[in-house]
Design a protein around this motif. Sequence first.
Motif, mmCIF file in Angstrom:
data_model
loop_
_atom_site.group_PDB
_atom_site.id
_atom_site.type_symbol
_atom_site.label_atom_id
_atom_site.label_comp_id
_atom_site.label_asym_id
_atom_site.label_seq_id
_atom_site.Cartn_x
_atom_site.Cartn_y
_atom_site.Cartn_z
ATOM 1 N N LEU A 60 58.497 32.930 39.929
ATOM 2 C CA LEU A 60 56.821 32.943 39.622
ATOM 3 C C LEU A 60 56.630 34.311 38.838
ATOM 4 C CD1 LEU A 60 55.396 31.443 43.008
ATOM 5 C CD2 LEU A 60 56.024 30.285 41.014
ATOM 6 N N ARG A 61 55.629 34.198 37.972
ATOM 7 C CA ARG A 61 55.072 35.270 37.362
ATOM 8 C C ARG A 61 53.495 35.254 37.990
ATOM 9 N NH1 ARG A 61 53.063 35.858 31.361
ATOM 10 N NH2 ARG A 61 52.058 38.001 31.493
ATOM 11 N N ALA A 62 53.200 36.535 38.502
ATOM 12 C CA ALA A 62 51.813 36.950 39.209
ATOM 13 C C ALA A 62 51.257 37.838 38.036
ATOM 14 C CB ALA A 62 51.756 37.489 40.343
ATOM 15 N N SER A 63 50.240 37.559 37.454
ATOM 16 C CA SER A 63 49.452 38.260 36.243
ATOM 17 C C SER A 63 48.056 38.454 36.488
ATOM 18 C CB SER A 63 50.047 37.624 35.110
ATOM 19 O OG SER A 63 49.424 38.311 34.023
ATOM 20 N N ARG A 64 47.399 39.452 36.427
ATOM 21 C CA ARG A 64 45.936 39.791 36.235
ATOM 22 C C ARG A 64 45.328 39.090 37.396
ATOM 23 N NH1 ARG A 64 44.911 43.995 33.252
ATOM 24 N NH2 ARG A 64 42.687 43.176 33.138
ATOM 25 N N CYS A 65 45.865 39.500 38.533
ATOM 26 C CA CYS A 65 45.251 39.238 39.789
ATOM 27 C C CYS A 65 44.315 39.966 40.054
ATOM 28 C CB CYS A 65 46.224 38.965 40.710
ATOM 29 S SG CYS A 65 47.656 38.093 40.408
ATOM 30 N N ARG A 66 43.267 39.830 41.172
ATOM 31 C CA ARG A 66 42.209 40.492 41.710
ATOM 32 C C ARG A 66 42.875 42.004 42.070
ATOM 33 N NH1 ARG A 66 38.839 39.386 46.815
ATOM 34 N NH2 ARG A 66 40.730 40.022 47.968
ATOM 35 N N ARG A 82 53.354 30.836 35.822
ATOM 36 C CA ARG A 82 52.188 31.801 35.819
ATOM 37 C C ARG A 82 51.019 31.712 36.946
ATOM 38 N NH1 ARG A 82 47.954 33.933 32.820
ATOM 39 N NH2 ARG A 82 47.663 35.913 32.605
ATOM 40 N N ILE A 83 50.702 32.409 37.539
ATOM 41 C CA ILE A 83 49.635 32.547 38.517
ATOM 42 C C ILE A 83 48.831 33.617 38.255
ATOM 43 C CG2 ILE A 83 48.639 32.250 40.897
ATOM 44 C CD1 ILE A 83 51.655 30.922 41.585
ATOM 45 N N SER A 84 47.551 33.530 38.115
ATOM 46 C CA SER A 84 46.818 34.386 37.617
ATOM 47 C C SER A 84 45.369 34.052 38.406
ATOM 48 C CB SER A 84 46.512 34.721 36.243
ATOM 49 O OG SER A 84 45.752 33.519 35.520
ATOM 50 N N GLY A 85 44.524 35.097 38.268
ATOM 51 C CA GLY A 85 43.051 34.778 38.816
ATOM 52 C C GLY A 85 42.134 35.850 39.650
ATOM 53 N N ASP A 86 41.094 36.255 39.491
ATOM 54 C CA ASP A 86 40.527 37.180 40.107
ATOM 55 C C ASP A 86 39.824 36.950 41.512
ATOM 56 O OD1 ASP A 86 38.386 35.648 39.276
ATOM 57 O OD2 ASP A 86 37.624 37.098 37.643
ATOM 58 N N LEU A 110 61.688 38.108 48.403
ATOM 59 C CA LEU A 110 60.969 38.208 46.996
ATOM 60 C C LEU A 110 61.888 38.331 45.954
ATOM 61 C CD1 LEU A 110 58.152 37.359 45.837
ATOM 62 C CD2 LEU A 110 57.762 39.881 45.794
ATOM 63 N N THR A 111 62.560 37.369 45.194
ATOM 64 C CA THR A 111 63.727 37.745 44.316
ATOM 65 C C THR A 111 63.467 37.050 42.916
ATOM 66 O OG1 THR A 111 66.040 37.361 43.917
ATOM 67 C CG2 THR A 111 65.038 35.866 45.086
ATOM 68 N N GLY A 112 63.688 37.793 41.781
ATOM 69 C CA GLY A 112 63.504 37.385 40.398
ATOM 70 C C GLY A 112 62.330 36.881 39.952
ATOM 71 N N VAL A 113 61.451 37.630 40.301
ATOM 72 C CA VAL A 113 59.846 37.417 39.954
ATOM 73 C C VAL A 113 59.561 38.395 38.966
ATOM 74 C CG1 VAL A 113 59.489 36.161 42.267
ATOM 75 C CG2 VAL A 113 58.753 38.747 42.001
ATOM 76 N N GLN A 114 58.290 38.064 38.489
ATOM 77 C CA GLN A 114 57.581 38.819 37.482
ATOM 78 C C GLN A 114 56.349 39.314 38.045
ATOM 79 O OE1 GLN A 114 57.863 37.350 33.602
ATOM 80 N NE2 GLN A 114 60.167 37.366 33.398
ATOM 81 N N SER A 115 55.871 40.327 37.786
ATOM 82 C CA SER A 115 54.273 40.802 38.271
ATOM 83 C C SER A 115 53.759 41.960 37.097
ATOM 84 C CB SER A 115 54.289 41.157 39.522
ATOM 85 O OG SER A 115 52.942 41.426 40.025
ATOM 86 N N ASP A 116 52.712 41.508 36.691
ATOM 87 C CA ASP A 116 52.198 42.499 35.625
ATOM 88 C C ASP A 116 50.704 42.428 35.601
ATOM 89 O OD1 ASP A 116 51.356 40.629 33.167
ATOM 90 O OD2 ASP A 116 53.027 39.706 34.121
#
Length: 416
Positions: free
Chosen positions: A122-128, A101-105, A141-147
């Motif tokens: 990869l999962r990208a979550s709560r980004c700026r 999980r990668i996050s950050g503002d 971009l394949t088989g990723v999650q983003s929320d």
Amino acid sequence: MRLLSVAVAVSFLAAVPTAAQARAGTIYYVDSRAGDDGAAGTSADKPWKTLEKVNAADLKPGDTVSFKRGSSFTGPLMLTANGTANRPIVITSHGAGAMARISGDEGDCVVAKGAYWRISGLRASRCRWAGFALRGHHIVLTGVQSDGNVAGVWVTPSGSHNTVRDSTLTGNNRMSVNDEGGDNDSGAFGVLLNGDDNLVTHNTITGSYAKSHDYGTDGAAVEIFNGDRNRITHNISRDNETFTELGAQKGKTATGNIFAFNVVTSSRSRGSFLITRGPGHVVGPVKGTIAVQNSVYLPAKDTIGWSCHDGCSPSILRLRNNVIAVGGEAGWEDGKGADDGGSVYFGRKLVFKLGPKSVKADPLFVSRTDLRLRPGSPALGRGLPLSPTWYGGTAPGQDILGRPVPASPDAGAYQR
């Protein structure tokens, strides 16, 4: 549904770098828990620890960066190198457990500026702003999650010939502009396309929906603004405010975008399938949009199937072989009207002229969320035969479940 199992399978297969990847170049490993940026990073038992180490690496065509599942990082991950068509640079994952999980503002979480990347696991979550920002070209971009982002995936104006597939974009429900007045609120995008010639296919997109001062609520599974010749096919859309809305600022275009074999459902109190504009609108005209073989069910009263306004004409919107059932208006046109045919519509009102073989009738979906057709459906055999030009120059091949499309198709995303 079957598409979810496909996405899981893709994610599993990407868990370990393949032998072909290993032969292609160097494999680097990253583990936020057990890693050390002073390590070589070239074996799973001596991994790097941080994204800063990856960002500074001199990656070459054919190299692979593999992230340990269960890891957590503060972004951004900056992918600036260039692979080649035969030797792309690969981002993947290894180990067991949840996606890294990668996050950050501080910025967009994963930024791909280079060319010929293959990014998965990869999962990208709560980004700026964006979970994944595709600024380069020929990125898959394949088989990723983003929320939890303003945009789950953002293809920027410089992003072209990219693919977003087999991914899960959930609850990207934040607004970047949300103030009173100005008609300028913006956000809650599953995918935002500002670039040209991109493919968005076989994704599950849910919950692109947020409160808005200007509009009450807003959001879209796939928003296109100033993007040409994008193809949006075989996606599952659930509980989004709108499936797609198209616009172009004056002096720019959003021409020739195609929507095919998408399945759109929602339990929300308002929503729509497709919104586009003619030359009389401030972000029009949007020319050459095609919507073909889509299945839509939006049962609430404040809903609309499609809207083509401020100077609609066949050059603005063409529709074929769709099944659209809503609690509100099944479709709306002004001006010369859209070019319609081979479709089934069901709603309180139809503010447009039905085209050849199109009818107003209950399509007899299996259920509110299962839009396959029951025996006796008026959509069976309703579709018109279509040439490859309706699908962007290639034959349609398969329906939403992978079944062949017959010469005399059913209307909607599901074929017998």
